[in-house]
Design a protein around this motif. Structure first.
Motif, PDB file in Angstrom:
ATOM      1  N   ALA A 125       6.086   1.049  19.045  1.00 35.09           N
ATOM      2  CA  ALA A 125       5.785   2.474  19.192  1.00 35.09           C
ATOM      3  C   ALA A 125       6.603   3.321  18.218  1.00 35.09           C
ATOM      4  O   ALA A 125       6.073   4.229  17.565  1.00 35.09           O
ATOM      5  N   MET A 126       7.886   3.030  18.100  1.00 28.41           N
ATOM      6  CA  MET A 126       8.759   3.843  17.256  1.00 28.41           C
ATOM      7  C   MET A 126       8.450   3.662  15.772  1.00 28.41           C
ATOM      8  O   MET A 126       8.438   4.635  15.009  1.00 28.41           O
ATOM      9  N   THR A 127       8.201   2.431  15.349  1.00 28.88           N
ATOM     10  CA  THR A 127       7.869   2.213  13.936  1.00 28.88           C
ATOM     11  C   THR A 127       6.508   2.832  13.610  1.00 28.88           C
ATOM     12  O   THR A 127       6.327   3.406  12.537  1.00 28.88           O
ATOM     13  N   GLY A 128       5.561   2.741  14.551  1.00 33.54           N
ATOM     14  CA  GLY A 128       4.252   3.354  14.332  1.00 33.54           C
ATOM     15  C   GLY A 128       4.357   4.859  14.197  1.00 33.54           C
ATOM     16  O   GLY A 128       3.720   5.463  13.318  1.00 33.54           O
ATOM     17  N   ALA A 129       5.182   5.474  15.044  1.00 35.32           N
ATOM     18  CA  ALA A 129       5.383   6.923  14.967  1.00 35.32           C
ATOM     19  C   ALA A 129       6.041   7.334  13.662  1.00 35.32           C
ATOM     20  O   ALA A 129       5.872   8.471  13.198  1.00 35.32           O
ATOM     21  N   ALA A 130       6.776   6.416  13.050  1.00 34.21           N
ATOM     22  CA  ALA A 130       7.453   6.686  11.776  1.00 34.21           C
ATOM     23  C   ALA A 130       6.565   6.377  10.572  1.00 34.21           C
ATOM     24  O   ALA A 130       7.027   6.441   9.430  1.00 34.21           O
ATOM     25  N   GLY A 131       5.300   6.012  10.833  1.00 33.84           N
ATOM     26  CA  GLY A 131       4.375   5.762   9.735  1.00 33.84           C
ATOM     27  C   GLY A 131       4.411   4.348   9.193  1.00 33.84           C
ATOM     28  O   GLY A 131       3.947   4.097   8.076  1.00 33.84           O
ATOM     29  N   MET A 132       4.935   3.412   9.990  1.00 32.55           N
ATOM     30  CA  MET A 132       5.001   2.025   9.550  1.00 32.55           C
ATOM     31  C   MET A 132       3.972   1.199  10.317  1.00 32.55           C
ATOM     32  O   MET A 132       3.721   1.443  11.498  1.00 32.55           O
ATOM     33  N   GLN A 133       3.385   0.219   9.644  1.00 33.17           N
ATOM     34  CA  GLN A 133       2.392  -0.643  10.264  1.00 33.17           C
ATOM     35  C   GLN A 133       2.970  -2.029  10.479  1.00 33.17           C
ATOM     36  O   GLN A 133       3.669  -2.560   9.605  1.00 33.17           O
ATOM     37  N   ARG A 134       2.631  -2.620  11.620  1.00 31.20           N
ATOM     38  CA  ARG A 134       3.059  -3.985  11.918  1.00 31.20           C
ATOM     39  C   ARG A 134       2.038  -4.942  11.288  1.00 31.20           C
ATOM     40  O   ARG A 134       0.996  -5.227  11.857  1.00 31.20           O
ATOM     41  N   TYR A 135       2.349  -5.435  10.108  1.00 32.64           N
ATOM     42  CA  TYR A 135       1.379  -6.263   9.402  1.00 32.64           C
ATOM     43  C   TYR A 135       1.611  -7.750   9.626  1.00 32.64           C
ATOM     44  O   TYR A 135       0.768  -8.578   9.288  1.00 32.64           O
ATOM     45  N   GLU A 136       2.751  -8.107  10.208  1.00 33.21           N
ATOM     46  CA  GLU A 136       3.084  -9.498  10.512  1.00 33.21           C
ATOM     47  C   GLU A 136       3.878  -9.472  11.807  1.00 33.21           C
ATOM     48  O   GLU A 136       4.393  -8.423  12.208  1.00 33.21           O
ATOM     49  N   ILE A 137       3.988 -10.617  12.486  1.00 35.74           N
ATOM     50  CA  ILE A 137       4.549 -10.634  13.837  1.00 35.74           C
ATOM     51  C   ILE A 137       5.931  -9.987  13.912  1.00 35.74           C
ATOM     52  O   ILE A 137       6.286  -9.376  14.919  1.00 35.74           O
ATOM     53  N   SER A 138       6.717 -10.077  12.829  1.00 40.93           N
ATOM     54  CA  SER A 138       8.076  -9.518  12.838  1.00 40.93           C
ATOM     55  C   SER A 138       8.309  -8.492  11.738  1.00 40.93           C
ATOM     56  O   SER A 138       9.456  -8.113  11.498  1.00 40.93           O
TER      57      SER A 138
END
Length: 420
Positions: free
Chosen positions: A264-277
């Motif tokens: 949630a926090m990384t998404g709100a900062a404009g980052m995408q989870r492109y790999e499991i870690s």
């Protein structure tokens, strides 16, 4: 934190100077596979020394202390050994272009910028490298000095991966890190000024850590607006100090809540989870690690380095001698290989899925055919079972993990294990 994932190699049984390289015709002989083309090629370089062995670390790393009867790191001799190792391997990759280089460890930033400059110059003199080849180096805030990161940038490093793990002194101490939270902040600030793209390594589910503690750590990390963050759950690996003396870590449910908060926090900062870690801003995904996940090739040089190389009729895994002193002796004599084995045809589906299913976007069926040389029938029943369980979707020739599949990745990957 960027060693490629693959089934664990067996313990080494080596002659005093390892194995002599096989003639390239050995790899070109007829075999059971038929690869239509070779995948992208990367280079992994292992620099094995660190200031202190972390209690959770199962990598091939060796403590180095100034004085105290332990001699200084033999930087020049080790670089000479790396170049000899590379030259012995060149026939296996003639004509191929290197798309990325990753210098891992250990703590590569213990080496001087002058040595890193010499290393990269040696690579460019011997390899065909993409003009914009991504060259990443791991660095530890405990080896940070003012302007040192900028000197690495001038030496040719284009991407720095900083092993922060936490900004909180309590948890840094709990996991045996040699740096402080203040050193971590200074190192990240310096990296942000010296590099257009860099990565922060963060760990969670640390001994005594609460979700609020994690939030504080992540807020600190995101305050630097990093282009990329790799976030790892602390795991207790065999043959480590923590395996012998396990710390009290958060329960699984608490760790899952932490992961939800991270996403949630990384998404709100404009980052995408492109790999499991891995979480990144647009254009800052790590090509080198993505090549691992897409079952690309990588030549490994250095003490204990692993490699995976494809040929027309086989895929080969190599491991170099682990002990740094023995490695240097062996590499300079042209015998750095500890093991060199063909991947069994029956194991390829699992090896491919162990990597490709870590990617949020999954994989194209055509890529499976190209990278393994196997027909889709070899995984059809497992794919259908995974879809019935709600772990993947199959659409337009693409296989994509669902949210459930991402949450239960190990269960999904195990569906592709070959029966013995």
């Amino acid at each position: 934190m960027n060693i490629p994932i693959h089934p664990a190699a067996s313990l080494e049984t080596q002659a005093p100077l390892g194995q002599a390289p096989k003639d390239v015709q050995h790899y070109m002989r007829a075999g059971t596979l038929g690869l239509p083309a070779l995948p992208p090629l990367s280079l992994y370089i292992h620099l094995p020394w660190c200031l202190k062995k972390c209690p959770y670390c199962d990598f091939n790393s060796h403590e180095h202390r100034e004085g105290g009867g332990v001699r200084d790191i033999p930087e020049q001799r080790y670089i000479d050994a790396l170049m000899a190792d590379l030259e012995a391997s060149l026939p296996l990759i003639w004509g191929r272009t290197v798309h990325s280089v990753f210098i891992g460890g250990g703590t590569p930033s213990l080496f001087s910028p002058e040595s890193i400059d010499q290393l990269i110059s040696g690579l460019r003199a011997r390899l065909r490298m993409e003009p914009d080849c991504e060259i990443t180096m791991e660095a530890n805030p405990g080896t940070f000095e003012k302007d040192r990161f900028r000197a690495f940038r001038h030496a040719g490093i284009s991407r720095l991966s900083i092993g922060v793990q936490s900004f909180d002194d309590r948890f840094l101490s709990a996991i045996g890190r040699v740096h402080s939270g203040d050193q971590a902040r200074a190192a990240v600030e310096e990296a942000a000024g010296a590099f257009e793209t860099f990565n922060l390594d963060i760990m969670y589910a640390l001994p005594g850590q609460t979700e609020l503690d994690l939030v504080r750590d992540l807020e600190a990390a995101l305050s630097f607006k990093p282009p990329h963050i790799s976030i790892y759950h602390l795991t207790i690996e065999p043959n480590t100090y923590f395996a012998k003396y396990p710390p009290q870590v958060p329960e699984d449910d608490a760790a899952y809540d932490m992961l939800d908060r991270i996403t949630a926090m990384t998404g709100a900062a404009g980052m995408q989870r492109y790999e499991i870690s891995a979480y990144a801003r647009d254009g800052h995904q790590c090509f080198h690690n993505t090549n691992y996940w897409q079952f690309g090739d990588y030549l490994g040089i250095g003490a204990g380095a692993h490699g995976k190389l494809s040929f027309a009729h086989r895929i080969v895994r190599q491991v170099k001698i682990r002990d740094p002193q023995r490695y240097m002796d062996a590499a300079l004599a042209g015998h750095a290989l500890a093991s060199d084995t063909d991947v069994r045809r029956k194991d390829l589906p699992f090896e491919y899925m162990l990597n490709a299913l870590r990617l949020r976007s999954g994989f194209a069926v055509q890529d499976y055919l190209d990278r393994t040389g196997l027909p889709i029938s070899t995984i059809r029943s497992a794919l259908d079972e995974a879809e019935r369980k709600g772990l993947i979707t199959q659409s337009l020739g693409r296989v994509t993990p669902t949210e459930r599949g991402f949450d239960f990745l190990s269960d999904l990957q195990e569906l592709f294990l070959a029966p013995e």
